[in-house]
Motif scaffolding. Structure first.
Motif, PDB file in Angstrom:
ATOM      1  N   GLN A  73       0.842  -1.206   0.000  1.00 47.28           N
ATOM      2  CA  GLN A  73       0.000   0.000   0.000  1.00 47.28           C
ATOM      3  C   GLN A  73       0.876   1.254   0.000  1.00 47.28           C
ATOM      4  O   GLN A  73       0.586   2.212  -0.704  1.00 47.28           O
ATOM      5  N   ALA A  74       1.945   1.241   0.782  1.00 49.66           N
ATOM      6  CA  ALA A  74       2.856   2.390   0.829  1.00 49.66           C
ATOM      7  C   ALA A  74       3.558   2.573  -0.511  1.00 49.66           C
ATOM      8  O   ALA A  74       3.719   3.705  -0.989  1.00 49.66           O
ATOM      9  N   LEU A  75       3.958   1.486  -1.145  1.00 48.05           N
ATOM     10  CA  LEU A  75       4.615   1.553  -2.445  1.00 48.05           C
ATOM     11  C   LEU A  75       3.661   2.107  -3.511  1.00 48.05           C
ATOM     12  O   LEU A  75       4.050   2.928  -4.337  1.00 48.05           O
ATOM     13  N   ILE A  76       2.413   1.687  -3.460  1.00 50.15           N
ATOM     14  CA  ILE A  76       1.411   2.186  -4.399  1.00 50.15           C
ATOM     15  C   ILE A  76       1.217   3.690  -4.203  1.00 50.15           C
ATOM     16  O   ILE A  76       1.205   4.456  -5.164  1.00 50.15           O
ATOM     17  N   ALA A  77       1.087   4.114  -2.959  1.00 52.04           N
ATOM     18  CA  ALA A  77       0.914   5.546  -2.672  1.00 52.04           C
ATOM     19  C   ALA A  77       2.123   6.349  -3.149  1.00 52.04           C
ATOM     20  O   ALA A  77       1.970   7.415  -3.769  1.00 52.04           O
ATOM     21  N   ASP A  78       3.321   5.839  -2.904  1.00 55.31           N
ATOM     22  CA  ASP A  78       4.542   6.523  -3.357  1.00 55.31           C
ATOM     23  C   ASP A  78       4.595   6.599  -4.884  1.00 55.31           C
ATOM     24  O   ASP A  78       5.048   7.597  -5.446  1.00 55.31           O
ATOM     25  N   SER A  79       4.136   5.555  -5.540  1.00 54.57           N
ATOM     26  CA  SER A  79       4.137   5.541  -7.008  1.00 54.57           C
ATOM     27  C   SER A  79       3.206   6.609  -7.572  1.00 54.57           C
ATOM     28  O   SER A  79       3.555   7.302  -8.531  1.00 54.57           O
ATOM     29  N   PHE A  80       2.037   6.740  -6.971  1.00 58.57           N
ATOM     30  CA  PHE A  80       1.106   7.778  -7.422  1.00 58.57           C
ATOM     31  C   PHE A  80       1.695   9.175  -7.203  1.00 58.57           C
ATOM     32  O   PHE A  80       1.576  10.048  -8.062  1.00 58.57           O
ATOM     33  N   LYS A  81       2.350   9.376  -6.072  1.00 56.76           N
ATOM     34  CA  LYS A  81       2.984  10.674  -5.797  1.00 56.76           C
ATOM     35  C   LYS A  81       4.082  10.963  -6.810  1.00 56.76           C
ATOM     36  O   LYS A  81       4.225  12.092  -7.276  1.00 56.76           O
ATOM     37  N   MET A  82       4.853   9.936  -7.148  1.00 58.16           N
ATOM     38  CA  MET A  82       5.920  10.105  -8.123  1.00 58.16           C
ATOM     39  C   MET A  82       5.350  10.496  -9.487  1.00 58.16           C
ATOM     40  O   MET A  82       5.873  11.396 -10.158  1.00 58.16           O
ATOM     41  N   LEU A  83       4.281   9.838  -9.902  1.00 63.45           N
ATOM     42  CA  LEU A  83       3.645  10.180 -11.172  1.00 63.45           C
ATOM     43  C   LEU A  83       3.127  11.614 -11.159  1.00 63.45           C
ATOM     44  O   LEU A  83       3.257  12.344 -12.139  1.00 63.45           O
ATOM     45  N   GLU A  84       2.575  12.006 -10.042  1.00 60.12           N
ATOM     46  CA  GLU A  84       2.064  13.368  -9.906  1.00 60.12           C
ATOM     47  C   GLU A  84       3.191  14.397 -10.031  1.00 60.12           C
ATOM     48  O   GLU A  84       3.070  15.395 -10.744  1.00 60.12           O
ATOM     49  N   ARG A  85       4.298  14.130  -9.382  1.00 59.23           N
ATOM     50  CA  ARG A  85       5.439  15.056  -9.434  1.00 59.23           C
ATOM     51  C   ARG A  85       6.055  15.089 -10.824  1.00 59.23           C
ATOM     52  O   ARG A  85       6.451  16.157 -11.302  1.00 59.23           O
ATOM     53  N   ALA A  86       6.139  13.951 -11.467  1.00 60.22           N
ATOM     54  CA  ALA A  86       6.688  13.908 -12.827  1.00 60.22           C
ATOM     55  C   ALA A  86       5.767  14.650 -13.791  1.00 60.22           C
ATOM     56  O   ALA A  86       6.244  15.327 -14.709  1.00 60.22           O
ATOM     57  N   ALA A  87       4.475  14.553 -13.569  1.00 56.38           N
ATOM     58  CA  ALA A  87       3.519  15.243 -14.443  1.00 56.38           C
ATOM     59  C   ALA A  87       3.651  16.759 -14.327  1.00 56.38           C
ATOM     60  O   ALA A  87       3.412  17.482 -15.295  1.00 56.38           O
ATOM     61  N   ARG A  88       4.055  17.234 -13.174  1.00 56.63           N
ATOM     62  CA  ARG A  88       4.240  18.678 -12.994  1.00 56.63           C
ATOM     63  C   ARG A  88       5.379  19.223 -13.843  1.00 56.63           C
ATOM     64  O   ARG A  88       5.423  20.413 -14.130  1.00 56.63           O
ATOM     65  N   GLU A  89       6.301  18.358 -14.240  1.00 53.82           N
ATOM     66  CA  GLU A  89       7.423  18.785 -15.067  1.00 53.82           C
ATOM     67  C   GLU A  89       7.044  18.919 -16.542  1.00 53.82           C
ATOM     68  O   GLU A  89       7.770  19.540 -17.303  1.00 53.82           O
TER      69      GLU A  89
END
Length: 91
Positions: free
Chosen positions: A64-80
């Protein structure tokens, strides 16, 4: 650890989706290298979810923590990613 089939399938689908999305992060992104490691971890989880007998007790919290971190990473990458409407205005 035994996981109900619908829950296991839902987690597996979510992990596969995240793997696909993380693969699409541009190599120019500052998140590219991190996403590679994240994908590797998710791939290992996908293998475990395909053979549920291999799931360890307490491992769902880590997943669950890995999934949450993955979504956050995608969100941050999308901001670029540059906004195409802003690029058109500059031309």
């Amino acid at each position: 650890m035994s996981l109900p089939e619908p829950q296991r399938q839902q987690l597996l689908d979510q992990v596969r989706l995240l793997i696909q999305r993380l693969e699409r992060i541009s190599v120019d992104s500052t998140w590219a290298r991190r996403s590679s490691g994240q994908r590797g971890a998710l791939l290992r989880w996908a293998e475990q979810l395909e053979t549920p007998e291999s799931l360890e007790t307490g491992s769902l919290e880590r997943l669950q923590a890995l999934i949450a971190d993955s979504f956050k990473m995608l969100e941050r990458a999308a901001r670029e990613v540059p906004d195409p409407s802003q690029a058109r205005r500059q031309n």
